[in-house]
Design a protein around this motif. Structure first.
Motif, PDB file in Angstrom:
ATOM      1  N   PRO A 260       0.823  -1.218   0.000  1.00 39.36           N
ATOM      2  CA  PRO A 260       0.000   0.000   0.000  1.00 39.36           C
ATOM      3  C   PRO A 260       0.858   1.271   0.000  1.00 39.36           C
ATOM      4  O   PRO A 260       0.613   2.208  -0.758  1.00 39.36           O
ATOM      5  N   LYS A 261       1.906   1.277   0.819  1.00 41.48           N
ATOM      6  CA  LYS A 261       2.761   2.476   0.905  1.00 41.48           C
ATOM      7  C   LYS A 261       3.592   2.650  -0.378  1.00 41.48           C
ATOM      8  O   LYS A 261       3.696   3.755  -0.917  1.00 41.48           O
ATOM      9  N   ALA A 262       4.157   1.536  -0.832  1.00 44.92           N
ATOM     10  CA  ALA A 262       5.001   1.616  -2.038  1.00 44.92           C
ATOM     11  C   ALA A 262       4.174   2.159  -3.207  1.00 44.92           C
ATOM     12  O   ALA A 262       4.646   2.991  -3.993  1.00 44.92           O
ATOM     13  N   ILE A 263       2.922   1.717  -3.274  1.00 41.68           N
ATOM     14  CA  ILE A 263       2.069   2.143  -4.386  1.00 41.68           C
ATOM     15  C   ILE A 263       1.644   3.598  -4.211  1.00 41.68           C
ATOM     16  O   ILE A 263       1.671   4.382  -5.165  1.00 41.68           O
ATOM     17  N   TYR A 264       1.348   3.978  -2.992  1.00 38.11           N
ATOM     18  CA  TYR A 264       1.010   5.387  -2.740  1.00 38.11           C
ATOM     19  C   TYR A 264       2.197   6.278  -3.154  1.00 38.11           C
ATOM     20  O   TYR A 264       2.036   7.262  -3.884  1.00 38.11           O
ATOM     21  N   ASP A 265       3.399   5.913  -2.670  1.00 41.17           N
ATOM     22  CA  ASP A 265       4.592   6.724  -2.972  1.00 41.17           C
ATOM     23  C   ASP A 265       4.812   6.831  -4.479  1.00 41.17           C
ATOM     24  O   ASP A 265       5.180   7.887  -4.995  1.00 41.17           O
ATOM     25  N   THR A 266       4.602   5.717  -5.165  1.00 41.43           N
ATOM     26  CA  THR A 266       4.873   5.689  -6.610  1.00 41.43           C
ATOM     27  C   THR A 266       3.843   6.509  -7.385  1.00 41.43           C
ATOM     28  O   THR A 266       4.185   7.194  -8.343  1.00 41.43           O
ATOM     29  N   ILE A 267       2.592   6.446  -6.942  1.00 41.19           N
ATOM     30  CA  ILE A 267       1.519   7.117  -7.690  1.00 41.19           C
ATOM     31  C   ILE A 267       1.536   8.638  -7.509  1.00 41.19           C
ATOM     32  O   ILE A 267       1.480   9.382  -8.486  1.00 41.19           O
ATOM     33  N   HIS A 268       1.593   9.082  -6.244  1.00 44.72           N
ATOM     34  CA  HIS A 268       1.131  10.451  -6.003  1.00 44.72           C
ATOM     35  C   HIS A 268       1.964  11.525  -6.674  1.00 44.72           C
ATOM     36  O   HIS A 268       1.452  12.581  -7.008  1.00 44.72           O
ATOM     37  N   ILE A 269       3.251  11.235  -6.951  1.00 39.15           N
ATOM     38  CA  ILE A 269       4.055  12.279  -7.613  1.00 39.15           C
ATOM     39  C   ILE A 269       3.693  12.425  -9.098  1.00 39.15           C
ATOM     40  O   ILE A 269       4.151  13.353  -9.762  1.00 39.15           O
ATOM     41  N   HIS A 270       2.875  11.502  -9.597  1.00 41.77           N
ATOM     42  CA  HIS A 270       2.516  11.584 -11.023  1.00 41.77           C
ATOM     43  C   HIS A 270       1.089  12.072 -11.256  1.00 41.77           C
ATOM     44  O   HIS A 270       0.582  11.997 -12.374  1.00 41.77           O
ATOM     45  N   LEU A 271       0.416  12.530 -10.196  1.00 40.79           N
ATOM     46  CA  LEU A 271      -0.952  13.024 -10.371  1.00 40.79           C
ATOM     47  C   LEU A 271      -0.963  14.549 -10.261  1.00 40.79           C
ATOM     48  O   LEU A 271      -0.332  15.114  -9.361  1.00 40.79           O
ATOM     49  N   THR A 272      -1.678  15.213 -11.149  1.00 46.40           N
ATOM     50  CA  THR A 272      -1.781  16.673 -11.060  1.00 46.40           C
ATOM     51  C   THR A 272      -3.009  17.028 -10.215  1.00 46.40           C
ATOM     52  O   THR A 272      -3.890  16.184 -10.000  1.00 46.40           O
ATOM     53  N   LYS A 273      -3.061  18.308  -9.824  1.00 45.97           N
ATOM     54  CA  LYS A 273      -4.222  18.771  -9.040  1.00 45.97           C
ATOM     55  C   LYS A 273      -5.502  18.686  -9.860  1.00 45.97           C
ATOM     56  O   LYS A 273      -6.594  18.563  -9.325  1.00 45.97           O
ATOM     57  N   ASP A 274      -5.342  18.765 -11.199  1.00 49.04           N
ATOM     58  CA  ASP A 274      -6.527  18.752 -12.069  1.00 49.04           C
ATOM     59  C   ASP A 274      -6.982  17.344 -12.438  1.00 49.04           C
ATOM     60  O   ASP A 274      -7.755  17.153 -13.375  1.00 49.04           O
TER      61      ASP A 274
END
Ligand code: AGP
Length: 608
Positions: A260-274
């Motif tokens: 869960p943490k590894a996936i959170y860390d990997t995902i969130h830097i690639h999502l924009t606010k929009d």
């Protein structure tokens, strides 16, 4: 593969060498050894088997010198034995060396050296390197090593000692990793960061062809032309605990639970606010993507399986045809790669030599390249035009778990990003997937609650001699990963089959003694999948279904089901693989296997 360590400083060399080797045990090995300078000569101690054998030897015959090198060996040339273990010395143990990789021209070099009167003790390719140093010795340690490097071919990381210069280690690398840890009045050499993390967080990462002269107060690095290189100090940001078990019985279990943490860390830097997807380091545009006619994904093992899933993602979202090739086959397949090919290489370690070689070949043919890797500054990351990192943290268990699911995440994000740029998918689809990504870590936590259930299933499955994993479409690619996991950890023969293909021959193998795991998450092929399950049930096989928690139908067709939450079908592979990871883990444990270090396998495979 092999682990390498080196120490020079005020401390007792053997303390770091043994501790460093212990931290590299995850690479897989069959023997180990150290060489330490004391009483005017280089003492070599080596032992076949686990590190404890070497530690016992050193307890009986301690070494107290302040400079030394060490090695854990994974046999390539010559069987595992005390004699073939590293370090290797020349005729007089003047030059002593540890090596990771393969010296490809060692046979011809050895022949010439034997003609000159050298006597070899081991069957290894490495021993040739020490004898070459003796043969080419010109009185200057560095210049002698340069001469050695000019005649050897192959891949290597090497660390040398010279009994005539007992304050200096010289190390170099080509296609194999090597780092230098920087301390106070001491410096360290290692093939991987975990070896030095308890001693220093400041490191140099050596590049191919660079040679480092390491003393207790200084590290000088030279390029292949002998010119001084000004190296940038890299700070290690992850904690020592991240490389420890943290209370879990095995690294594999810890790493399954870190998803869960590894996936959170990997995902969130690639999502924009929009609600869109971004990759800041890719300077792609709609136009640049129009110039790509086809995509090649090449990788090995689990990373290859991630590529098979990504084919579905990329083709659906970008309409660009994708070819997925096993890296060790790609180079010899007379590939049709061109300058209009985008090559995506996937590698947890970033050091797998088959993958590195495939990447080099694709580049030679003109392809643009991207690496997806878990290892910052790794050979594959550096060789590619751009690197995208899975932020899984160190993966120590040989069986890949969190690296695989983070690879799936990055590949899905990347496919969406390409579709977004090419405008081959709608904004609504991207927004919908971004929302799915946001809740994914929580969904994984739910799947992890199947832990006890999978332990019970494992109890039944340990009796089986063959287990089949069935799936259609993306589920088939996931079934392949499930089968690989079971094989490597439990040593039970497991085979993944496209469920619709079974009746064309392999169905003959299905009996009441052949458990089946059926992955069923793809709506388009669901009805067909149910029929395929009926076919194996009719032959008496027990079927464990993996499907959505609201799929009442699947329950009717199978003996038992493992439930995953209802998610988008592109996300489902990231969830459905987790029960299979747990099943492999428990089956291995119940069979008494060393699940973190399965027999015959190594974490980082740096030989072809
Ligand atoms: C999988 O559990 C194995 N450890 C193996 O298949 C691995 O994925 C393969 O050797 C590739 O390694 P890499 O990702 O480090 O390149």
């Amino acid at each position: 593969m092999c682990g390498i360590v080196g120490y020079v400083g005020d401390g007792k060399a053997s303390d770091f060498l043994i501790e460093g080797l212990r931290r590299l045990e995850y690479r897989g090995y069959d023997s180990s050894g150290i060489a330490v300078f004391e009483n005017g000569k280089i003492e070599i101690k080596k032992k076949q088997g686990r590190l404890i054998n070497l530690e016992n030897l050193i307890k009986e015959m301690p070494v107290s010198g302040h400079i030394g090198i060490g090695h854990t060996r994974w046999a390539t040339h010559g069987k595992p034995s005390d004699i073939n273990a590293h370090p290797h010395g020349d005729s007089h143990n003047r030059f002593v060396v540890v090596h990771n990789g393969i010296i490809e021209n060692y046979m011809e070099l050895k022949k010439k050296l034997i003609q000159k009167g050298h006597t070899f003790k081991s069957e290894t390719d490495t021993e040739v390197v020490a004898h070459l140093a003796e043969d080419l010795d010109d009185g200057d340690f560095l210049s002698t090593i340069k001469k050695v490097l000019s005649v050897i071919d192959g891949s290597y990381s090497l660390v040398f000692m010279d009994a005539e210069q007992p304050d200096t280690l010289i190390c170099t690398k080509k296609d194999n990793p090597l780092i230098i840890g920087l301390g106070e009045k001491e410096n360290f050499i290692a093939s991987d960061i975990p070896a030095v993390i308890n001693y220093t967080r400041r490191i140099y990462i050596l590049n191919d062809g660079e040679i480092a002269v390491v003393k207790k107060d200084s590290v000088h690095v030279y390029d292949a032309d002998g010119l001084p290189v000004s190296k940038k100090v890299q700070e290690i940001t992850w904690s020592a605990e991240a490389a420890e078990k943290n209370g879990y019985p095995h690294f594999m279990m810890k790493e399954i639970y870190e998803q869960p943490k590894a996936i959170y860390d990997t995902i969130h830097i690639h999502l924009t606010k929009d609600g869109e997807v971004k990759f800041d380091n890719l300077n792609w545009t709609k136009n640049s993507l129009e110039s790509i006619d086809n995509i090649l994904i090449t990788a090995c093992g689990t990373a290859y399986h991630a590529g098979l899933v990504a084919k579905h993602y990329i083709e659906q979202f970008t309409k660009i045809p994708v070819q997925v090739e096993i890296a060790s086959e790609y180079r010899y397949s007379k590939p049709l790669t061109t300058a209009r090919t985008l090559c995506i290489v996937v590698s947890q370690s970033g050091e797998t030599i088959d993958t590195l070689a495939a990447l080099k070949e694709a580049k030679r043919l003109g392809a643009q390249s991207i690496a997806i890797t878990n290892s910052i500054g790794s050979s594959i990351a550096r060789e590619s035009d751009a690197a995208i990192y899975t932020l899984a943290g160190p993966e120590i268990a040989v069986a890949s778990t969190k690296a695989y699911t983070t690879q799936l995440v990055i590949l899905l994000l990347l496919s969406l990003y390409m579709g977004q740029l090419k405008e081959t998918i709608s904004k609504e689809l991207v927004h919908h997937m971004v929302e799915e990504f946001k809740v994914l870590p929580k969904q994984i936590e739910k799947v992890l609650t199947e832990n006890k259930h999978m332990e019970k299933v494992a109890q039944r499955f340990i009796q089986a001699e063959d287990i089949f994993y069935l799936g259609r479409s993306i589920d088939y690619a996931i079934a392949m990963e499930g089968a690989l996991k079971l094989k490597e950890i439990s040593y039970i023969h497991a085979e993944a089959y496209a469920a619709g293909e079974l009746k064309h021959g392999t169905l003959a193998l299905i009996t009441p003694d052949t458990p089946i795991i059926a992955v069923a998450t793809q709506e388009e092929v669901m009805a067909k999948m149910y029929s395929n399950i009926e076919e194996v049930r009719a032959r008496g096989a027990e079927v464990l279904g993996i499907g959505y928690d609201d799929d009442a139908e699947l329950e009717k067709y199978t003996t038992e089901i493992v439930k995953i939450p209802r998610v988008d079908e592109f996300i489902s592979p990231i969830l459905s693989v987790i029960p299979m990871q747990l099943l492999a883990y428990y089956t291995g444990i119940k069979k008494g296997n060393d699940v973190d270090k399965p027999r015959n396998l190594a974490k980082s495979v740096t030989v072809e």
